[in-house]
Design an enzyme around this catalytic site. Structure first.
Site, short mmCIF file in Angstrom:
data_model
loop_
_atom_site.label_atom_id
_atom_site.label_comp_id
_atom_site.label_asym_id
_atom_site.label_seq_id
_atom_site.Cartn_x
_atom_site.Cartn_y
_atom_site.Cartn_z
N THR A 131 0.82 -1.21 0.00
CA THR A 131 0.00 0.00 0.00
C THR A 131 0.86 1.26 0.00
O THR A 131 1.99 1.26 0.50
CB THR A 131 -0.89 -0.02 1.26
OG1 THR A 131 -1.52 1.25 1.40
CG2 THR A 131 -0.09 -0.28 2.53
N ASP A 132 0.27 2.36 -0.49
CA ASP A 132 0.97 3.65 -0.42
C ASP A 132 0.99 4.20 1.01
O ASP A 132 1.72 5.15 1.31
CB ASP A 132 0.33 4.67 -1.37
CG ASP A 132 -1.14 4.96 -1.09
OD1 ASP A 132 -1.72 4.33 -0.18
OD2 ASP A 132 -1.73 5.82 -1.79
N GLU A 133 0.19 3.60 1.91
CA GLU A 133 0.12 4.13 3.28
C GLU A 133 1.44 3.98 4.03
O GLU A 133 1.66 4.64 5.04
CB GLU A 133 -1.01 3.46 4.07
CG GLU A 133 -2.36 3.67 3.41
CD GLU A 133 -3.55 3.66 4.36
OE1 GLU A 133 -3.35 3.53 5.58
OE2 GLU A 133 -4.68 3.79 3.87
N TYR A 156 -2.07 -0.37 11.00
CA TYR A 156 -2.18 -1.06 9.70
C TYR A 156 -0.96 -0.76 8.84
O TYR A 156 -0.28 -1.67 8.35
CB TYR A 156 -3.47 -0.64 8.97
CG TYR A 156 -3.44 -0.97 7.49
CD1 TYR A 156 -3.51 -2.28 7.05
CD2 TYR A 156 -3.32 0.04 6.52
CE1 TYR A 156 -3.46 -2.60 5.69
CE2 TYR A 156 -3.28 -0.26 5.17
CZ TYR A 156 -3.34 -1.58 4.75
OH TYR A 156 -3.30 -1.88 3.41
N LYS A 160 2.08 -3.20 7.44
CA LYS A 160 2.40 -3.40 6.02
C LYS A 160 3.85 -2.99 5.74
O LYS A 160 4.55 -3.65 4.97
CB LYS A 160 1.43 -2.61 5.13
CG LYS A 160 0.00 -3.11 5.12
CD LYS A 160 -0.20 -4.49 4.52
CE LYS A 160 0.05 -4.57 3.03
NZ LYS A 160 -0.32 -5.91 2.48
P1 NAD Z 1 -9.67 -7.33 2.13
O1 NAD Z 1 -9.71 -7.03 3.58
O2 NAD Z 1 -10.87 -7.06 1.29
O3 NAD Z 1 -9.33 -8.89 1.92
C1 NAD Z 1 -8.33 -9.54 2.65
C2 NAD Z 1 -8.47 -11.03 2.41
O4 NAD Z 1 -7.42 -11.70 3.13
C3 NAD Z 1 -9.80 -11.62 2.92
O5 NAD Z 1 -10.32 -12.52 1.97
C4 NAD Z 1 -9.40 -12.36 4.19
O6 NAD Z 1 -10.23 -13.48 4.49
C5 NAD Z 1 -7.97 -12.79 3.86
N1 NAD Z 1 -7.15 -13.02 5.06
C6 NAD Z 1 -7.02 -12.20 6.13
N2 NAD Z 1 -6.20 -12.76 7.05
C7 NAD Z 1 -5.79 -13.95 6.52
C8 NAD Z 1 -4.91 -14.97 6.98
N3 NAD Z 1 -4.30 -14.90 8.18
N4 NAD Z 1 -4.70 -16.04 6.18
C9 NAD Z 1 -5.32 -16.15 4.97
N5 NAD Z 1 -6.17 -15.22 4.49
C10 NAD Z 1 -6.39 -14.12 5.27
O7 NAD Z 1 -8.39 -6.60 1.56
P2 NAD Z 1 -8.15 -5.92 0.13
O8 NAD Z 1 -8.70 -4.55 0.17
O9 NAD Z 1 -8.57 -6.87 -0.92
O10 NAD Z 1 -6.56 -5.81 0.14
C11 NAD Z 1 -5.76 -6.85 -0.39
C12 NAD Z 1 -4.29 -6.46 -0.27
O11 NAD Z 1 -4.08 -5.25 -0.98
C13 NAD Z 1 -3.85 -6.18 1.17
O12 NAD Z 1 -2.55 -6.68 1.32
C14 NAD Z 1 -3.86 -4.66 1.28
O13 NAD Z 1 -2.92 -4.22 2.22
C15 NAD Z 1 -3.46 -4.28 -0.12
N6 NAD Z 1 -3.96 -2.97 -0.61
C16 NAD Z 1 -5.28 -2.63 -0.51
C17 NAD Z 1 -5.73 -1.43 -1.03
C18 NAD Z 1 -7.19 -1.04 -0.98
O14 NAD Z 1 -7.54 0.09 -1.36
N7 NAD Z 1 -8.10 -1.90 -0.56
C19 NAD Z 1 -4.81 -0.56 -1.64
C20 NAD Z 1 -3.48 -0.93 -1.70
C21 NAD Z 1 -3.06 -2.14 -1.20
O1 DAU Z 2 -4.19 3.91 0.34
C1 DAU Z 2 -4.38 2.54 0.27
C2 DAU Z 2 -5.25 2.08 1.42
O2 DAU Z 2 -6.58 2.52 1.13
C3 DAU Z 2 -5.22 0.57 1.64
O3 DAU Z 2 -3.92 0.19 2.01
C4 DAU Z 2 -6.21 0.16 2.73
O4 DAU Z 2 -6.24 -1.25 2.86
C5 DAU Z 2 -7.59 0.66 2.32
O5 DAU Z 2 -8.55 0.35 3.33
C6 DAU Z 2 -7.55 2.16 2.08
O6 DAU Z 2 -7.29 2.86 3.32
P1 DAU Z 2 -8.05 4.22 3.71
O7 DAU Z 2 -7.99 4.41 5.17
O8 DAU Z 2 -7.59 5.34 2.85
O9 DAU Z 2 -9.55 3.81 3.22
P2 DAU Z 2 -10.97 4.08 3.87
O10 DAU Z 2 -11.97 3.69 2.84
O11 DAU Z 2 -11.10 3.49 5.23
O12 DAU Z 2 -10.99 5.66 4.03
C7 DAU Z 2 -10.81 6.52 2.91
C8 DAU Z 2 -10.84 7.95 3.42
O13 DAU Z 2 -12.18 8.25 3.87
C9 DAU Z 2 -9.95 8.18 4.63
O14 DAU Z 2 -9.42 9.50 4.54
C10 DAU Z 2 -10.91 8.09 5.82
C11 DAU Z 2 -12.21 8.59 5.26
N1 DAU Z 2 -13.44 7.99 5.81
C12 DAU Z 2 -13.54 6.64 5.86
C13 DAU Z 2 -14.68 6.02 6.33
C14 DAU Z 2 -14.78 4.51 6.41
C15 DAU Z 2 -14.50 8.80 6.21
O15 DAU Z 2 -14.41 10.04 6.14
N2 DAU Z 2 -15.63 8.21 6.69
C16 DAU Z 2 -15.77 6.84 6.79
O16 DAU Z 2 -16.83 6.36 7.25
#
Ligand code: NAD
Ligand code: DAU
Length: 350
Positions: A131-133, A156, A160
């Site tokens: 992630t970019d975080e 989180y 990561k």
């Molecule tokens: P998600 O939470 O939707 O899915 C995570 C999946 O991992 C689920 O299916 C869960 O059951 C599985 N899991 C969790 N713990 C586990 C374990 N111990 N063993 C096996 N499986 C397990 O997450 P996502 O949004 O699909 O993110 C996927 C990856 O991409 C993550 O590594 C996250 O850090 C990264 N990522 C997410 C975003 C985003 O915007 N969602 C952006 C950048 C990177």
């Molecule tokens: O940048 C990549 C990341 O993006 C991933 O690594 C994470 O797994 C993914 O969950 C996401 O993280 P964020 O914290 O940016 O996503 P989230 O959807 O939780 O929140 C997006 C923005 O919106 C953040 O600034 C917080 C804000 N927010 C979020 C929720 C859930 C609100 O204002 N209200 C809300 O109810």
């Protein structure tokens, strides 16, 4: 690459990735999806894929921290490449209870790396999805590049960052053939409705309050999930071992603007709520997230230049597709929100 292990393939991005590979690429091998099925994992997201590609898709329910189980999967299916998505992914949950984040994101990644190392040279590629975080927060200007120093601010992102460092170290020390990607915020189908965009779509549809943290001026760089899947597939196939690639949508948006767009599109697509001139009236400013990063923005010129990747969707096209998907998939939504979902998992996967 004949037998690809995808961890976390029942989550949001993993499920979209598996769907993309089967439906849109020329891959002829097998995908083994190893997922623990936490609250965020929905095997139902791939039910049609499981039917259509039965001879080339295997689902294994299990934990990436469980060493002997993962070793058995690597051996049984002659795994030669790994795409590692599995993680605890929600920042708010990590603030309330970091335990599972440390366990899965750090110990789980370590367990996979160690097993991959023991399975060299059978394993020819370990791709780590990150992630970019990990880079922390930007000011008003500038972009994250692949050389931006790490500065994670939430449990989180710290977990990561820790996993990223382990991946890098396994390459430097043991020559494990790794690649990494650090991506910005994804949105699209199968997104669990705790994250900003799906939460706002569902609450706005139902006329519920739309909780915006702080002043709503935090900026995220949104990328349609299929574009992320394409990037990962390109890196797996053409990426240079030991390299990391930033992936982003060049779609910087303030949270409040995102929520306003969702409100306006829903008013247009399903009609206004009976008692409201606009769904924007549902917006409620709430207490800020502790340590809330102000701005993320990705410089993705490396992957564009070196691998020829380019996002296909703009925010305008991607958000319309996403809203349409949530309008058309009420069963999936009801399922992931209900206790029935856990019963379904128990029936199908024990
Ligand atoms: P998600 O939470 O939707 O899915 C995570 C999946 O991992 C689920 O299916 C869960 O059951 C599985 N899991 C969790 N713990 C586990 C374990 N111990 N063993 C096996 N499986 C397990 O997450 P996502 O949004 O699909 O993110 C996927 C990856 O991409 C993550 O590594 C996250 O850090 C990264 N990522 C997410 C975003 C985003 O915007 N969602 C952006 C950048 C990177
Ligand atoms: O940048 C990549 C990341 O993006 C991933 O690594 C994470 O797994 C993914 O969950 C996401 O993280 P964020 O914290 O940016 O996503 P989230 O959807 O939780 O929140 C997006 C923005 O919106 C953040 O600034 C917080 C804000 N927010 C979020 C929720 C859930 C609100 O204002 N209200 C809300 O109810």
């Amino acid at each position: 690459m004949k037998n690809l292990l995808v961890t976390g393939g029942c989550g949001f991005i993993g499920a979209n990735f598996i769907r993309y590979v089967f439906e849109e690429t020329d891959f002829t091998g097998r995908i083994v999806n190893l997922d623990k099925l936490t609250y965020a994992g929905n095997p139902e997201s791939l039910a049609d894929i499981q039917r259509k590609f039965a001879s080339r898709y295997v689902f294994c329910r299990g934990d990436i921290c469980h060493r002997s189980f993962v070793a058995e999967v690597l051996d049984t299916y002659s795994i030669d490449a790994i795409a590692h998505f599995a993680a605890e992914s929600h920042v708010d949950r990590s603030i309330v209870k970091p335990d599972d984040f440390i366990q899965t994101n750090i110990i789980g990644t370590y367990t996979l790396l160690q097993l991959a190392r023991e399975h060299m040279p059978q394993i020819t590629r370990f791709h780590h999805v990150s992630t970019d975080e990990v880079f922390g927060s930007l000011g008003e200007t500038g972009f994250f590049t692949e050389t931006t120093p790490y500065s994670p601010n939430s449990p989180y992102s710290a977990s990561k960052a820790s996993s990223d460092h382990l991946v890098r170290a396994y390459h430097e020390t043991y020559k494990l053939p790794v690649t990494m990607s650090n991506c910005s915020n994804n949105y699209g189908p199968f997104h669990f409705p705790e994250k900003l965009i799906p939460l706002m779509i569902l609450n706005a549809l139902e006329g519920k309050p739309l909780p915006v943290y702080g002043d709503g001026m935090n900026v995220r760089d949104w990328l349609y999930v299929r574009d992320h899947a394409v990037a990962i597939w390109m890196i797996l196939n053409k990426g240079v071992t030991g390299e990391t690639y930033n992936v982003g949508g060049r779609n910087e948006m303030k949270n409040l603007d995102v929520v306003n767009i969702v409100c306006d599109l829903l008013d247009e697509m399903v009609g206004k709520l009976p008692d409201k001139e606009s769904r924007r009236e549902l917006i409620t400013f709430v207490k800020d997230r502790p340590g809330h990063d102000r701005r993320y923005a990705i410089d993705c010129s490396k992957i564009e230049r070196q691998l020829g990747w380019k996002p296909a969707e703009s925010f305008d096209t991607g958000i319309r597709k996403t809203i349409r998907w949530y309008l058309d998939n009420k069963d999936w939504i009801a399922h992931v929100r209900s206790g029935d979902y856990l019963k379904w998992i128990a029936q199908h996967y024990g």
